[in-house]
Design an enzyme around this catalytic site. Structure first.
Site, PDB file in Angstrom:
ATOM      1  N   LYS A 156       0.819  -1.214   0.000  1.00 36.74           N
ATOM      2  CA  LYS A 156       0.000   0.000   0.000  1.00 36.74           C
ATOM      3  C   LYS A 156       0.856   1.268   0.000  1.00 36.74           C
ATOM      4  O   LYS A 156       0.439   2.304  -0.511  1.00 36.74           O
ATOM      5  CB  LYS A 156      -0.923   0.007   1.219  1.00 36.74           C
ATOM      6  N   GLU A 214     -10.255   5.617   2.786  1.00 35.72           N
ATOM      7  CA  GLU A 214     -10.964   4.477   3.350  1.00 35.72           C
ATOM      8  C   GLU A 214      -9.937   3.418   3.707  1.00 35.72           C
ATOM      9  O   GLU A 214      -8.823   3.434   3.191  1.00 35.72           O
ATOM     10  CB  GLU A 214     -11.956   3.904   2.323  1.00 35.72           C
ATOM     11  N   SER A 228       1.918  -9.575  -0.597  1.00 38.03           N
ATOM     12  CA  SER A 228       1.556  -8.148  -0.570  1.00 38.03           C
ATOM     13  C   SER A 228       1.685  -7.521   0.809  1.00 38.03           C
ATOM     14  O   SER A 228       1.860  -6.312   0.925  1.00 38.03           O
ATOM     15  CB  SER A 228       0.146  -7.957  -1.102  1.00 38.03           C
TER      16      SER A 228
END
Lengths: 257, 394
Positions: B85, B107, B374
């Site tokens: 991210k 969000e 990830s």
């Protein structure tokens, strides 16, 4: 003359919004008939959506209540068909892109025509995406209502140029809901519209009190009130009809000179 | 067709109030992505702050244990803040700063994107507010505290199903309320144009590095790329540089929850139909009237009823395949990777690990699979313990 033209013909329009199926479709039918008698010039019927991103908490809750009660697009169409047996008040559907698209946009517009529903208001279809709707709405003579907002700025001209029916002027930033202070941008927005096109402009978002409506109607051709009415429905539930009728009567009086 | 299309998918289905904001964003992005100062500063941040390039790791024990293809992990879990991210948020928050915005909102599902956004905002000096479904604030309580520690304000969203989709709704509502000084840092390759493109571009560093690294190690391209898919940002980041390499199979692993034949699932690609929601046309879990379905996954980060429009198009084109992995399979893979390689993967990434466990044994030993790991699994440890019947709370 089309139904929608009638709405603004020689008068200022009061346009109430209710969520279909809140608290039940039976009450929705009754509300439409009684609001029409009380002076509503056009009634917006909300087709509830699971994720109404343009709505504040009041209408969100109404959508959840209606859906939890088993309201569907088809059942709403049945109710409108019942309404049409005795009442010819102009109607518009307000909903989101997905309920229309998933129902089948053509099938949806065909139903609107059959039910004599004059217009659709879909806040998540902006000018850039209107081809999603217009080929079908125009085929069945249903007006796709354009919206303008305080952030529209230079977009107002191009939106107005292609708008039909009336223009929904979003008074303030943010989502639907009662506001104390509506701001003054909307007067300027409407001036810009009228320079481009002679089309009725109705103001929505935030209006709840007769004084606000009286102020807004000075610059516009109609006022749209949703959350304030839906709040009354939420408060009184099955017994809401007389309270809503009284409210509509007072609001209509406030904009009639 | 309007802007930002991937086949029939994508577009800009948002309220008029936001149109000028997304147009301004598109214009600014197209300018700054070629601006030398911006590009240099972002690369600096990638290298010296996020720790890029992330390593590629040959999981020899796991490969041998499964007895088939060679398995490599792209270690996005080793980035600062513990997931991929950070790639997107450094790009977007820096872009917001260059655009003159002073406040960012975002969000978050699992909390990884929220933590990453709060981190970038702290570093670059912007105010930050995060919207998180109430249910998720409870599932990921430590991440809420992390965000607050980083100076962000966290709003628990109580509308709807109180999960990721409702957090997106609420962030969009907040953005319509205040666009002039605020940028919405969307966390995945979803939403209205230009978000799917911007987020993909910032995440594509994953695949670009993988290509270089695997060529150095193996002298050839991999046979299979694999990643978990919620909105799909780590997957598109891995896939994007390989889309034209038709010999490379691209596999996205979505969350089946309790199973695709149950109500408790988030398998959008397996079960979804085309719809219009959250600003985009794509596949969504929905009913016959277009009401968005309440979805479920053990993984808060995959608990989303839609998927990014570029993935929807890759599915339509049959360029990528999408498979559904259940909670049980993901938890089993979570434990497996921890034991066999000493790597605790995020429960999201564990969905990809689970599919590798199925696929690798069917492939020859000279074949190569690259899995995007990830995120790291520290955030999930307590929840998995409870899933396994332990009475552990954070």
């Amino acid at each position: 003359m089309s139904r929608l033209k009638q709405v603004f013909e020689n008068k200022k329009a009061f346009i109430p919004f209710i969520t279909a199926g809140d608290p039940s479709l039976k009450i929705t039918e009754e509300l439409v008939l009684k609001m029409a008698e009380a002076g509503a010039d056009l009634i917006e019927l909300g087709i509830p959506f699971s994720d109404p991103v343009a709505e504040g908490p009041v209408i969100q809750e109404a959508d959840y209540r209606a859906l939890a009660g088993g309201t569907t697009t088809d059942k709403i169409f049945d109710s409108v068909s019942n309404i049409r047996r005795t009442c010819n008040v102009p109607l518009a559907f307000m909903t989101y892109a997905n309920p229309v698209f998933t129902y089948g946009t053509e099938r949806f517009m065909k139903a609107c025509k059959e039910l004599d529903v004059s217009a659709v208001i879909i806040p998540d279809i902006p000018f850039e995406e209107k081809d999603e709707i217009i080929p079908y709405s125009s085929k069945y003579g249903v007006e796709f209502i354009s919206m303008i907002a305080p952030t529209s700025l230079s977009r107002i001209q191009k939106i107005s140029k292609e708008a039909t029916g009336f223009i929904y002027c979003v008074s303030s930033m943010g989502v639907t809901g009662v506001r104390q202070d509506i701001g003054n941008k909307v007067e300027e927005m409407i001036k810009v519209v009228k320079e481009v096109k002679d089309i009725p402009c109705a103001i929505g978002f935030g209006i709840s009190k007769p004084e606000q409506a009286a102020e807004m109607i000075k610059y516009s051709d109609g006022v749209i009130v949703g959350s304030a009415i839906v709040k009354i429905i939420g408060q009184y539930g099955e017994n809401c009809v007389p309270h809503v009728v009284e409210y509509v009567r007072n609001m209509k009086k406030a904009i009639t000179f | 067709m309007s802007k930002g299309r991937f086949g029939i998918h994508g577009g800009q289905y948002i309220p008029e109030t936001l149109m000028n904001a997304v147009n301004e964003l598109e214009k600014s992005y197209n300018y700054f992505k070629n601006d030398e100062k911006f590009v240099t500063e972002l690369n600096e941040l990638f290298q010296n702050y996020a720790g890029r390039p992330s390593i590629i790791y040959y999981a020899e024990k796991m490969s041998k244990d499964l007895g088939g293809a060679k398995i490599y992990f792209k270690r996005e879990d080793l980035n600062h803040t513990g997931s991929h991210k950070i790639n997107n948020v450094l790009g977007q928050v820096l872009l917001a700063k260059y655009m003159g915005k002073t406040r960012v909102i975002a969000e978050t599902g699992a909390g990884q994107h929220g933590v990453a956004t709060a981190t970038a905002a702290a570093l670059l000096g912007l105010k930050c507010e995060i919207f998180m479904g109430k249910e998720d604030t409870e599932r990921q309580a430590l991440n809420v505290y992390r965000m607050e520690l980083l100076g962000a304000k966290v709003h628990a969203v109580t509308s709807g199903t109180q999960t990721l989709k409702d957090a997106v709704n609420e962030t969009m509502r907040e953005w319509t309320n205040r666009v002039h000084d605020t940028h919405y840092v969307l966390g995945s390759v979803m939403g209205p144009h230009p978000f799917p493109t911007i987020v993909r571009d910032f995440q594509s560093i994953i695949g670009i590095e993988v290509k270089k690294q695997i060529l150095e190690k193996e002298g050839r391209l991999p046979d299979v790329l694999m990643a978990c898919v919620g909105g799909g940002s780590n997957a598109i980041g891995l896939f994007y540089d390989f889309i034209d390499d038709l010999g490379v199979r691209l596999i996205g692993c979505e969350a089946a929850g309790h199973g695709v034949d149950t109500e408790k699932t988030a398998a959008t690609m397996t079960l979804g139909t085309v719809g219009i929601f959250h600003g985009m046309k794509s596949y969504f879990c929905q009913d016959e009237y277009g009401q968005i379905a309440p979805v479920y996954s053990i993984s808060a980060g995959l608990d989303y009823p839609g998927v990014g429009p570029e993935h929807a198009n890759l599915k339509d084109l049959r360029r990528a395949e999408y498979v559904a992995i259940t909670d049980d399979e993901a938890v089993e893979a979570f434990e497996y990777l921890s034991r066999i390689e000493g790597i605790i993967p995020a429960i999201e990434s564990s969905h990809a690990v689970a599919y590798a466990k199925k696929l690798a044994p069917t492939m020859d030993k000279d074949k190569i699979i690259v899995i995007c790991l990830s995120g790291r699994g520290d955030k999930d440890v307590a929840a998995i313990a409870r899933y396994k019947g332990e009475n552990i709370y954070e």
